[in-house]
Design an enzyme around this catalytic site. Structure first.
Site, PDB file in Angstrom:
ATOM      1  N   GLU A 197      28.364 -33.472  13.726  1.00 16.58           N
ATOM      2  CA  GLU A 197      28.854 -33.920  12.419  1.00 16.58           C
ATOM      3  C   GLU A 197      29.470 -35.317  12.473  1.00 16.58           C
ATOM      4  O   GLU A 197      29.637 -35.974  11.444  1.00 16.58           O
ATOM      5  CB  GLU A 197      29.879 -32.933  11.871  1.00 16.58           C
ATOM      6  CG  GLU A 197      31.164 -32.861  12.670  1.00 16.58           C
ATOM      7  CD  GLU A 197      31.894 -31.544  12.459  1.00 16.58           C
ATOM      8  OE1 GLU A 197      33.044 -31.586  11.969  1.00 16.58           O
ATOM      9  OE2 GLU A 197      31.324 -30.472  12.764  1.00 16.58           O
ATOM     10  N   GLN A 205      26.537 -21.920  13.071  1.00 18.44           N
ATOM     11  CA  GLN A 205      27.052 -21.049  12.011  1.00 18.44           C
ATOM     12  C   GLN A 205      26.370 -19.692  12.009  1.00 18.44           C
ATOM     13  O   GLN A 205      26.940 -18.707  11.520  1.00 18.44           O
ATOM     14  CB  GLN A 205      26.903 -21.722  10.648  1.00 18.44           C
ATOM     15  CG  GLN A 205      27.867 -22.878  10.423  1.00 18.44           C
ATOM     16  CD  GLN A 205      27.730 -23.507   9.047  1.00 18.44           C
ATOM     17  OE1 GLN A 205      26.909 -23.082   8.231  1.00 18.44           O
ATOM     18  NE2 GLN A 205      28.524 -24.524   8.786  1.00 18.44           N
TER      19      GLN A 205
END
Length: 434
Positions: free
Chosen positions: A320, A174
């Protein structure tokens, strides 16, 4: 549920007492929704984000962008975004949303005035310093008290010079996406160089690059660990949000462990979502996976849980998925080794330590390594599975609970981060008549 359980918000996970046969439609992708909202807010004109995910994270993003001056109308299923003049003073609540904490500051740098950021207590431990340092290198004034963490303030002057920055994105992809999303609006664009261990979750950066190109932004990613965004306008583009494929994890796991068959509607033929890797991972574990015009269908081994095979998988790019894959591995009939995911220690919680503690607490034979987990077959039993305010931990809990009597999930409501009323939806797939 006992009074004590109610006081601790413990939810009895329903058990799959027979093969689950179902077709499900999932909410939209959080990753796609929040990227689409950021790009729409800095675009040349109004646009629509169709089938946007309505969850705490996406509503926090919409609220932040609206407070900055771009209006996001979330009243319908399709969210309408009208860009506006960006200005402070504004206070942004990041909640537990990493995308808000990391994607909004580079946009706030384009505003005039002070924009302050804070969030839930745990967010003050999540890494953001690399983004703030990069903004400082680009000439933006940032006040974080030298902490590299929430709370902090970005003091915008209405423009950002842009240029080249060097950062270490080994703890979160990110960091790169945050700078790329706003970079076209910087006077010189932005040239991001990563210097450090391999960047995790590269599909998320690929998602960012693909969406920028859809908006007419020129991105050069031909050189490894370098991304160059040319300065220029961000075209107004309507987006239709794909289903959240990572959220499909517990549902396809349900087919795997019960020996049933479950179809996820509208699974895209081509996607940059990390959840698409579930197809290959489940095949390694003994499932049959197929995709047609209706969606993706996963059929578990005919023997049910007894036919589940362990796997050795490097999940670096799809970290994830680790909680759900670890939960399935704890139920498998042969050992598993999950590796390459040291970076998920910096997610909503230290997911490796949390998984080792919670799966181990239910009897799993699990060994925690620096970069992953090793699991061996062992009988599981009931007990409390703590979620640490982490929706992916709750997903792992319900998967184990579907195969194990007496699992109590603490704070299952944390799943609302990406899937409103997850518990009700999940229970509907597992009728408890005996």
């Amino acid at each position: 549920m006992t009074d004590d359980a109610a006081a601790l918000d413990l939810w009895p996970a329903p058990v799959a007492r027979r093969p689950v046969e179902a077709t499900v439609s999932l909410p939209g992708s959080k990753s796609l929704t929040n990227r689409a909202l950021v790009l729409a807010a800095i675009a040349e004109g109004p646009s629509v984000v169709r089938r946007a995910l309505r969850s705490r994270d996406t509503l926090l993003m919409a609220t932040a962008l609206t407070a900055l001056g771009s209006r996001v109308d979330t009243t319908g299923e399709d969210w309408r975004v009208t860009p506006g003049d960006l200005a402070g003073p504004v206070a942004v609540d990041c909640g537990l949303a990493g995308t808000v904490m990391r994607f909004v500051p580079p946009v706030a740098a384009l505003a005039t005035g002070a924009v302050t950021f804070d969030g839930d207590p745990h967010m003050r431990t999540r890494p953001i310093g690399q983004v703030l340092t990069a903004l400082t290198m680009l000439g933006v004034r940032v006040d974080d008290g030298g902490r590299g963490a929430l709370p902090f303030a970005v003091h915008g002057s209405g423009a950002v010079a842009g240029g080249q920055v060097v950062l270490d994105a080994s703890s979160s992809s990110q960091f790169v996406s945050a700078l790329l999303l706003a970079g076209a609006r910087y006077e010189q664009g932005v040239d991001v160089l990563h210097d450090g261990k391999p960047v995790p979750s590269l599909p998320h950066i690929e998602m960012t690059v693909a969406m920028l190109r859809e908006h007419g932004v020129e991105v050069d990613d031909a050189e490894p660990d370098r991304w160059r965004v040319a300065p220029g306008p961000v075209a107004a583009v309507d987006h239709q949000i794909e289903p959240d494929l990572s959220n499909a994890g517990p549902f396809v796991a349900l087919a795997a462990l019960s020996g049933g068959s479950l179809t996820v509607r509208d699974w895209p033929a081509h996607t940059t979502q990390a959840g698409d890797a579930l197809r290959g991972l489940l095949e390694q574990m003994g499932c049959t996976v197929s995709r047609d015009a209706e969606g993706l269908t996963v059929t578990g081994p005919a023997e049910g849980r007894a036919g589940l095979q362990g796997l050795d998988a490097d999940l670096h790019d799809v970290g994830e998925l680790t909680p759900v894959v670890a939960a399935l591995a704890a139920l498998a009939s042969s050992p598993s080794r999950l590796r390459g995911v040291a970076h998920i220690r910096g997610h909503e919680t230290d997911r490796l330590a949390a998984l080792a503690a919670e799966l181990g607490g239910l009897g799993a034979a699990v060994t925690e390594h620096e970069d992953g987990l090793e699991l061996r077959p062992a009988p599981l039993h009931g007990g409390t599975f703590h979620t640490y305010a982490d929706h992916r931990m709750a997903h792992a809990a319900v998967v184990v609970g579907a195969a194990t009597e007496g699992v109590l999930v603490e704070d299952v409501a944390t799943t609302a981060k990406t899937f409103p009323d997850f518990a009700g939806f999940w229970s509907g797939l597992l009728p408890q008549d005996v």
